[in-house]
Design a protein around this motif. Sequence first.
Motif, PDB file in Angstrom:
ATOM      1  N   LEU A 200       0.777  -1.258  -0.017  1.00 38.25           N
ATOM      2  CA  LEU A 200      -0.151   0.124   0.038  1.00 38.25           C
ATOM      3  C   LEU A 200       0.857   1.306   0.073  1.00 38.25           C
ATOM      4  CD1 LEU A 200      -2.974  -1.065   2.474  1.00 38.25           C
ATOM      5  CD2 LEU A 200      -2.926  -0.916  -0.199  1.00 38.25           C
ATOM      6  N   ALA A 201       2.044   1.296  -0.402  1.00 36.27           N
ATOM      7  CA  ALA A 201       2.918   2.300  -0.516  1.00 36.27           C
ATOM      8  C   ALA A 201       2.297   3.459  -1.579  1.00 36.27           C
ATOM      9  CB  ALA A 201       4.463   1.693  -0.745  1.00 36.27           C
ATOM     10  N   LYS A 202       2.559   4.491  -1.273  1.00 35.32           N
ATOM     11  CA  LYS A 202       2.272   5.851  -2.091  1.00 35.32           C
ATOM     12  C   LYS A 202       3.315   5.922  -2.923  1.00 35.32           C
ATOM     13  CE  LYS A 202       0.852  10.621  -2.270  1.00 35.32           C
ATOM     14  NZ  LYS A 202       1.114  11.617  -1.682  1.00 35.32           N
ATOM     15  N   LEU A 203       3.728   5.126  -4.149  1.00 34.87           N
ATOM     16  CA  LEU A 203       5.011   4.981  -4.778  1.00 34.87           C
ATOM     17  C   LEU A 203       4.738   5.727  -6.145  1.00 34.87           C
ATOM     18  CD1 LEU A 203       7.153   2.136  -3.310  1.00 34.87           C
ATOM     19  CD2 LEU A 203       7.401   4.578  -2.670  1.00 34.87           C
ATOM     20  N   ASN A 204       3.830   5.155  -6.643  1.00 35.79           N
ATOM     21  CA  ASN A 204       3.671   5.563  -8.198  1.00 35.79           C
ATOM     22  C   ASN A 204       1.941   5.180  -8.451  1.00 35.79           C
ATOM     23  OD1 ASN A 204       3.364   2.626  -8.888  1.00 35.79           O
ATOM     24  ND2 ASN A 204       5.578   2.639  -8.587  1.00 35.79           N
ATOM     25  N   ALA A 205       1.712   5.370  -9.876  1.00 36.88           N
ATOM     26  CA  ALA A 205       0.520   5.231 -10.345  1.00 36.88           C
ATOM     27  C   ALA A 205      -0.039   3.685 -10.238  1.00 36.88           C
ATOM     28  CB  ALA A 205       0.173   5.900 -11.702  1.00 36.88           C
ATOM     29  N   PHE A 206       0.890   2.743 -10.575  1.00 39.00           N
ATOM     30  CA  PHE A 206       0.745   1.385 -10.631  1.00 39.00           C
ATOM     31  C   PHE A 206       0.190   1.191  -9.064  1.00 39.00           C
ATOM     32  CE2 PHE A 206       1.899  -2.959  -9.972  1.00 39.00           C
ATOM     33  CZ  PHE A 206       1.215  -3.513 -10.851  1.00 39.00           C
ATOM     34  N   ASP A 207       0.997   1.359  -8.097  1.00 43.73           N
ATOM     35  CA  ASP A 207       0.613   1.205  -6.622  1.00 43.73           C
ATOM     36  C   ASP A 207      -0.660   1.900  -6.411  1.00 43.73           C
ATOM     37  OD1 ASP A 207       2.821   0.012  -6.145  1.00 43.73           O
ATOM     38  OD2 ASP A 207       4.106   1.836  -5.563  1.00 43.73           O
TER      39      ASP A 207
ATOM     40  N   LEU B  29       4.928  -9.604  -6.985  1.00 44.65           N
ATOM     41  CA  LEU B  29       5.354 -10.110  -8.160  1.00 44.65           C
ATOM     42  C   LEU B  29       6.052  -8.884  -8.906  1.00 44.65           C
ATOM     43  CD1 LEU B  29       6.232 -12.238 -10.159  1.00 44.65           C
ATOM     44  CD2 LEU B  29       4.203 -12.101 -11.326  1.00 44.65           C
ATOM     45  N   VAL B  30       5.102  -7.754  -9.289  1.00 42.12           N
ATOM     46  CA  VAL B  30       5.500  -6.654  -9.727  1.00 42.12           C
ATOM     47  C   VAL B  30       6.696  -5.890  -9.084  1.00 42.12           C
ATOM     48  CG1 VAL B  30       4.784  -4.188 -10.639  1.00 42.12           C
ATOM     49  CG2 VAL B  30       3.435  -6.341 -11.317  1.00 42.12           C
ATOM     50  N   ALA B  31       6.743  -5.847  -7.855  1.00 40.19           N
ATOM     51  CA  ALA B  31       7.926  -5.178  -7.035  1.00 40.19           C
ATOM     52  C   ALA B  31       9.052  -6.131  -6.993  1.00 40.19           C
ATOM     53  CB  ALA B  31       6.979  -5.055  -5.631  1.00 40.19           C
ATOM     54  N   TRP B  32       8.778  -7.505  -6.873  1.00 42.26           N
ATOM     55  CA  TRP B  32       9.926  -8.212  -7.190  1.00 42.26           C
ATOM     56  C   TRP B  32      10.562  -8.040  -8.562  1.00 42.26           C
ATOM     57  CZ3 TRP B  32      11.422 -12.757  -9.776  1.00 42.26           C
ATOM     58  CH2 TRP B  32      12.585 -13.302  -9.474  1.00 42.26           C
ATOM     59  N   LEU B  33       9.975  -8.142  -9.637  1.00 43.41           N
ATOM     60  CA  LEU B  33      10.445  -7.758 -10.899  1.00 43.41           C
ATOM     61  C   LEU B  33      11.182  -6.692 -11.104  1.00 43.41           C
ATOM     62  CD1 LEU B  33       7.769  -9.710 -12.940  1.00 43.41           C
ATOM     63  CD2 LEU B  33      10.221 -10.307 -12.708  1.00 43.41           C
ATOM     64  N   SER B  34      10.419  -5.481 -10.480  1.00 46.62           N
ATOM     65  CA  SER B  34      10.950  -4.156 -10.777  1.00 46.62           C
ATOM     66  C   SER B  34      12.291  -3.959  -9.921  1.00 46.62           C
ATOM     67  CB  SER B  34       9.789  -2.966  -9.964  1.00 46.62           C
ATOM     68  OG  SER B  34       8.851  -3.104 -10.812  1.00 46.62           O
ATOM     69  N   VAL B  35      12.697  -4.610  -9.059  1.00 50.28           N
ATOM     70  CA  VAL B  35      13.665  -4.512  -8.261  1.00 50.28           C
ATOM     71  C   VAL B  35      14.974  -5.150  -8.883  1.00 50.28           C
ATOM     72  CG1 VAL B  35      15.087  -5.129  -6.127  1.00 50.28           C
ATOM     73  CG2 VAL B  35      12.557  -4.339  -5.997  1.00 50.28           C
ATOM     74  N   ARG B  36      14.422  -6.174  -9.747  1.00 53.41           N
ATOM     75  CA  ARG B  36      15.559  -7.125 -10.474  1.00 53.41           C
ATOM     76  C   ARG B  36      15.741  -6.783 -12.053  1.00 53.41           C
ATOM     77  NH1 ARG B  36      13.910  -9.010  -6.115  1.00 53.41           N
ATOM     78  NH2 ARG B  36      14.670 -10.481  -4.852  1.00 53.41           N
ATOM     79  N   SER B  37      14.931  -6.014 -12.576  1.00 57.15           N
ATOM     80  CA  SER B  37      14.905  -5.602 -13.700  1.00 57.15           C
ATOM     81  C   SER B  37      14.603  -4.107 -14.242  1.00 57.15           C
ATOM     82  CB  SER B  37      13.948  -6.465 -14.665  1.00 57.15           C
ATOM     83  OG  SER B  37      13.776  -5.987 -16.097  1.00 57.15           O
ATOM     84  N   ARG B  38      15.536  -3.391 -14.430  1.00 57.82           N
ATOM     85  CA  ARG B  38      15.489  -1.772 -14.561  1.00 57.82           C
ATOM     86  C   ARG B  38      14.399  -1.840 -15.770  1.00 57.82           C
ATOM     87  NH1 ARG B  38      15.759   2.670 -12.657  1.00 57.82           N
ATOM     88  NH2 ARG B  38      16.821   4.493 -13.759  1.00 57.82           N
ATOM     89  N   PRO B  39      14.464  -2.651 -17.059  1.00 56.39           N
ATOM     90  CA  PRO B  39      13.586  -2.056 -18.007  1.00 56.39           C
ATOM     91  C   PRO B  39      12.113  -2.415 -17.457  1.00 56.39           C
ATOM     92  CG  PRO B  39      15.371  -3.545 -18.894  1.00 56.39           C
ATOM     93  CD  PRO B  39      15.612  -3.312 -17.532  1.00 56.39           C
ATOM     94  N   PHE B  40      12.174  -3.486 -16.764  1.00 54.45           N
ATOM     95  CA  PHE B  40      10.585  -3.723 -16.187  1.00 54.45           C
ATOM     96  C   PHE B  40      10.320  -2.777 -15.441  1.00 54.45           C
ATOM     97  CE2 PHE B  40       7.448  -5.450 -13.495  1.00 54.45           C
ATOM     98  CZ  PHE B  40       6.528  -6.239 -14.208  1.00 54.45           C
ATOM     99  N   ALA B  41      11.099  -2.132 -14.506  1.00 55.83           N
ATOM    100  CA  ALA B  41      11.017  -1.022 -13.511  1.00 55.83           C
ATOM    101  C   ALA B  41      10.485   0.062 -14.148  1.00 55.83           C
ATOM    102  CB  ALA B  41      11.927  -0.681 -12.621  1.00 55.83           C
ATOM    103  N   ARG B  42      11.005   0.581 -15.351  1.00 55.77           N
ATOM    104  CA  ARG B  42      10.656   1.720 -16.199  1.00 55.77           C
ATOM    105  C   ARG B  42       9.366   1.825 -16.826  1.00 55.77           C
ATOM    106  NH1 ARG B  42      15.208   1.390 -19.561  1.00 55.77           N
ATOM    107  NH2 ARG B  42      16.957   1.387 -17.976  1.00 55.77           N
ATOM    108  N   LEU B  43       9.054   0.250 -17.236  1.00 58.15           N
ATOM    109  CA  LEU B  43       7.765  -0.049 -17.976  1.00 58.15           C
ATOM    110  C   LEU B  43       6.720   0.262 -16.914  1.00 58.15           C
ATOM    111  CD1 LEU B  43       6.402  -1.291 -20.346  1.00 58.15           C
ATOM    112  CD2 LEU B  43       6.417  -3.442 -19.076  1.00 58.15           C
ATOM    113  N   VAL B  44       6.845  -0.037 -15.768  1.00 61.21           N
ATOM    114  CA  VAL B  44       5.438   0.023 -14.703  1.00 61.21           C
ATOM    115  C   VAL B  44       5.634   1.124 -13.768  1.00 61.21           C
ATOM    116  CG1 VAL B  44       4.830  -2.494 -14.777  1.00 61.21           C
ATOM    117  CG2 VAL B  44       6.402  -1.482 -12.928  1.00 61.21           C
TER     118      VAL B  44
END
Length: 164
Positions: free
Chosen positions: A40-47, A85-100
Amino acid sequence: MDWTGMFFQGWQGIVRTLVVGALAYITLVLFLRFSGKRTLAKLNAFDLVVTIALGSTLSAILLQESIALAEGAVALGLLILLQLLVAWLSVRSRPFARLVRSEPTMLARSGAWCEEAMHRERITREEAISAIRQSGGSDVADAEFLILESDGSISVGLRHQVSR
């Protein structure tokens, strides 16, 4: 026209709402506790979208008799699992993080507006100056930098301590 059905349809629906609502709420709290603070973090639009989806799902469980508590709990769990899963992938993949996740955007630097960035992010000067005032400045000339963060907030770094 029967007006009574609009205001009261029987005790069964009320009891169901109380019982299923309490259990669904407890289920959601336990899932959120298990999944951690990031859910429930207020980090971005996806959250924000995930948070709204959780609320909408809880509402559907409460009010739609066609949705059983078990189905609703699975839906809540699925949303939280996908968020993890999205948070886990975002931490491990910069391109995925930029996507979401959106990147922070410089709106002003060294007292000057970054007009193209403000236009692209649909931020008005009035909104930006409001953020500067909240930080103790009065105008863009007082700002060393103005950054639109991923969560939609505006960070302000003042050029010097502005006295009031």
